[in-house]
Design an enzyme around this catalytic site. Structure first.
Site, PDB file in Angstrom:
ATOM      1  N   TRP A 101       0.831  -1.212   0.000  1.00 30.80           N
ATOM      2  CA  TRP A 101       0.000   0.000   0.000  1.00 30.80           C
ATOM      3  C   TRP A 101       0.858   1.251   0.000  1.00 30.80           C
ATOM      4  O   TRP A 101       0.554   2.222  -0.698  1.00 30.80           O
ATOM      5  CB  TRP A 101      -0.988   0.004   1.171  1.00 30.80           C
ATOM      6  N   ASP A 168      -1.766   6.732   6.312  1.00 29.84           N
ATOM      7  CA  ASP A 168      -2.779   5.785   5.848  1.00 29.84           C
ATOM      8  C   ASP A 168      -3.074   4.851   7.019  1.00 29.84           C
ATOM      9  O   ASP A 168      -2.250   4.023   7.377  1.00 29.84           O
ATOM     10  CB  ASP A 168      -2.236   4.998   4.642  1.00 29.84           C
ATOM     11  N   LYS A 192     -12.149  -1.713   6.529  1.00 27.94           N
ATOM     12  CA  LYS A 192     -11.263  -2.542   7.336  1.00 27.94           C
ATOM     13  C   LYS A 192     -11.709  -2.562   8.794  1.00 27.94           C
ATOM     14  O   LYS A 192     -11.718  -3.598   9.412  1.00 27.94           O
ATOM     15  CB  LYS A 192      -9.817  -2.057   7.236  1.00 27.94           C
TER      16      LYS A 192
HETATM   17  C1  PLP Z   1      -6.978  -2.009   1.965  1.00 25.92           C
HETATM   18  C2  PLP Z   1      -5.974  -0.951   2.089  1.00 25.92           C
HETATM   19  C3  PLP Z   1      -5.873   0.076   1.146  1.00 25.92           C
HETATM   20  C4  PLP Z   1      -6.728   0.136  -0.118  1.00 25.92           C
HETATM   21  O1  PLP Z   1      -8.013   0.457   0.207  1.00 25.92           O
HETATM   22  P1  PLP Z   1      -9.131   0.666  -0.933  1.00 25.92           P
HETATM   23  O2  PLP Z   1     -10.242   1.260  -0.123  1.00 25.92           O
HETATM   24  O3  PLP Z   1      -9.437  -0.682  -1.476  1.00 25.92           O
HETATM   25  O4  PLP Z   1      -8.600   1.578  -1.954  1.00 25.92           O
HETATM   26  C5  PLP Z   1      -4.945   1.067   1.366  1.00 25.92           C
HETATM   27  N1  PLP Z   1      -4.148   1.053   2.439  1.00 25.92           N
HETATM   28  C6  PLP Z   1      -4.212   0.077   3.377  1.00 25.92           C
HETATM   29  C7  PLP Z   1      -3.309   0.125   4.554  1.00 25.92           C
HETATM   30  C8  PLP Z   1      -5.132  -0.954   3.226  1.00 25.92           C
HETATM   31  O5  PLP Z   1      -5.202  -1.920   4.147  1.00 25.92           O
END
Ligand code: PLP
Length: 352
Positions: A101, A168, A192
Site C-alpha cells: 500500500w 494511511d 477494514k
Molecule cells: C486495503 C488498504 C488500502 C486500499 O483500500 P481501498 O479502499 O481498497 O482503496 C490502502 N491502504 C491500506 C493500509 C489498506 O489496508
C-alpha cells in the site's frame, strides 16, 4: 453455524450493527422509506452525517482545527488526493515504504513531484518497519502507513518530524489509543475497521490546505469537500450510515481505550500460540507485529491441505494469506470476538 470471520477486508462488523443496517434499508427511522432511497439532504440523513463526523472527533479526541470527511474512491483515491493537495509545485514528499500500500501511494505521488523514499523494508519482504530514518529539509510531507495489512507489521512509535505527517490508517484506525493530533492528515478506507466498502474517512488539519499553488479539480480538492460539509456531491449514504452505527457501537462499549485492551488480549493469545506451537512460524519481526493482521506460515507446507480442511470444519473464514505473501493471515479487527481466536487456536493444536 455462525462463521468465525478473519477476513482482511471487507471485514467483520458487529452483529447488532448489521441488524440495524438491515432494518434501515427497509424502513429508516420509521419514515416508511429506505435509508438508500431518501435524499442525502433530508433532515434524517444530514443528522447521520453530522453524527458520524462528531463520533470520529470524539473517539479520536481530536482538537479544534480538524475537518472530517467521508469521501469515495477508497483509500486508493487518497494516494493521489494527498499528493495533489499537499505536494507543492516543484516540491518534494517523503515516503516510508513498508508494503504494497505504501508503494502504491508513493507511485501516485511521483505524478505530482519528487518523492524520496526515506526507508524501506522491501528487500526483506516487508517483514519489519524501518526506524531511525531522516527526512530532508524542505520536504512538504512525510507519508507513513500505520498498519501493513498484507504483511502484518504495525508502526508502534510514529516519527517526530518538522514536516507534515500524513498517515494511511486504513487497517488500524479506532483500534488503539494514539495522540491523533500528531497527524496532519489521516485517511482510512471504511471497510477494514469501520464499515462497509464505499466510504473513505479523511481527517485533515484545515490550516495545511490551499498551499500548493496548484489548480485542483473540485472532486479532488479537500477544501471543496470541507466547504460543503462532505456533501459536495451525493455521499455514499449506506456506507456512512453503517460507519456511524459501528462508531456508536464502539463508543457504547468504552471507546478506543476498551477496544485496545481487547485487541491486545486477542493478539497476545494468537502470537503466543504461533511462537509455542512447533507447526507454525510467524512472518513479521516480533517488535513490529501488528495487533490487527497476524501473518504466519506452516513449518511443513505439506500439511496445508490438512490445516485448511480443519479450518473449514471449524467454520473459520478468510484465513488465507494475501496472494503476494502466501501462508496465513488472521485479521482481528475490532468486531472479532476473542472466542473466534480460541477456536482458531484449537484448530492449530489439532494439527500433528
Ligand atoms: C486495503 C488498504 C488500502 C486500499 O483500500 P481501498 O479502499 O481498497 O482503496 C490502502 N491502504 C491500506 C493500509 C489498506 O489496508
Amino acid at each position: 453455524m455462525k462463521k468465525h470471520n478473519f477476513s482482511a477486508g471487507p471485514c467483520i462488523l458487529p452483529q447488532e450493527v448489521l441488524k440495524k443496517a438491515a432494518n434501515a434499508v427497509s424502513n429508516f427511522n420509521d419514515l416508511d422509506l429506505s435509508l438508500i432511497e431518501i435524499s442525502h439532504r433530508s433532515k434524517d440523513f444530514v443528522e447521520v452525517m453530522e453524527k458520524a463526523k462528531n463520533l470520529v472527533k470524539e473517539l479520536l479526541n481530536l482538537p479544534e482545527g480538524y475537518s472530517v470527511l467521508f469521501l469515495q474512491g477508497g483509500a486508493s483515491m487518497q494516494f493521489l488526493m494527498t499528493s495533489y493537495n499537499l505536494l507543492k509545485e516543484n516540491g518534494k514528499a517523503a515516503y516510508l515504504d513498508t508494503g504494497t500500500w505504501s508503494a502504491k501511494a508513493l507511485k501516485e505521488a511521483k505524478l505530482f513531484g519528487e518523492v524520496e523514499i526515506v526507508g524501506s523494508s522491501k528487500e526483506k519482504g516487508y517483514t519489519f518497519i524501518p526506524k531511525n530514518y531522516a527526512v530532508s529539509l524542505g520536504t512538504d510531507y512525510l507519508h507513513v502507513t500505520s498498519n501493513n495489512t498484507i504483511y502484518g507489521t504495525q508502526i508502534k512509535e510514529f516519527p517526530k518530524t518538522d514536516t507534515l505527517l500524513v498517515c494511511d490508517m486504513s487497517s488500524d484506525i479506532f483500534s488503539r489509543q494514539l495522540d491523533f493530533s500528531q497527524f496532519d492528515l489521516i485517511y482510512a478506507g471504511a471497510q477494514k475497521n469501520m464499515g462497509p466498502a464505499g466510504a473513505t474517512l479523511v481527517i485533515v488539519k484545515d490550516e495545511i490546505l490551499g498551499k500548493t499553488g496548484r489548480n485542483i479539480p473540485s472532486m479532488l480538492d479537500y477544501q471543496v469537500h470541507i466547504s460543503k460539509g462532505s456533501m459536495f456531491n451525493t455521499p455514499p449514504v449506506f456506507a456512512v450510515y453503517v460507519s456511524m452505527l459501528t462508531l456508536e457501537w464502539l463508543q457504547k462499549n468504552g471507546g478506543i481505550t476498551e477496544i485496545e485492551k481487547k485487541n491486545e488480549a486477542k493478539a497476545a493469545l494468537l502470537y503466543a500460540e504461533i511462537d509455542n506451537n512447533p507447526e507454525f512460524i510467524g512472518y513479521a519481526e516480533k517488535e513490529d507485529r501488528s495487533l490487527m493482521n497476524v501473518t504466519f506460515n506452516l513449518v511443513d507446507k505439506n500439511k496445508s491441505e490438512e490445516f485448511d480442511s480443519l479450518l473449514n470444519i471449524a467454520g473459520i473464514n478468510g484465513l488465507k494469506g494475501h496472494r503476494s505473501v502466501g501462508g496465513y493471515r488472521a485479521s482481528m479487527y475490532n468486531a472479532l470476538p476473542i472466542e473466534s481466536i480460541q477456536v482458531l487456536i484449537d484448530v492449530m493444536r489439532k494439527l500433528k
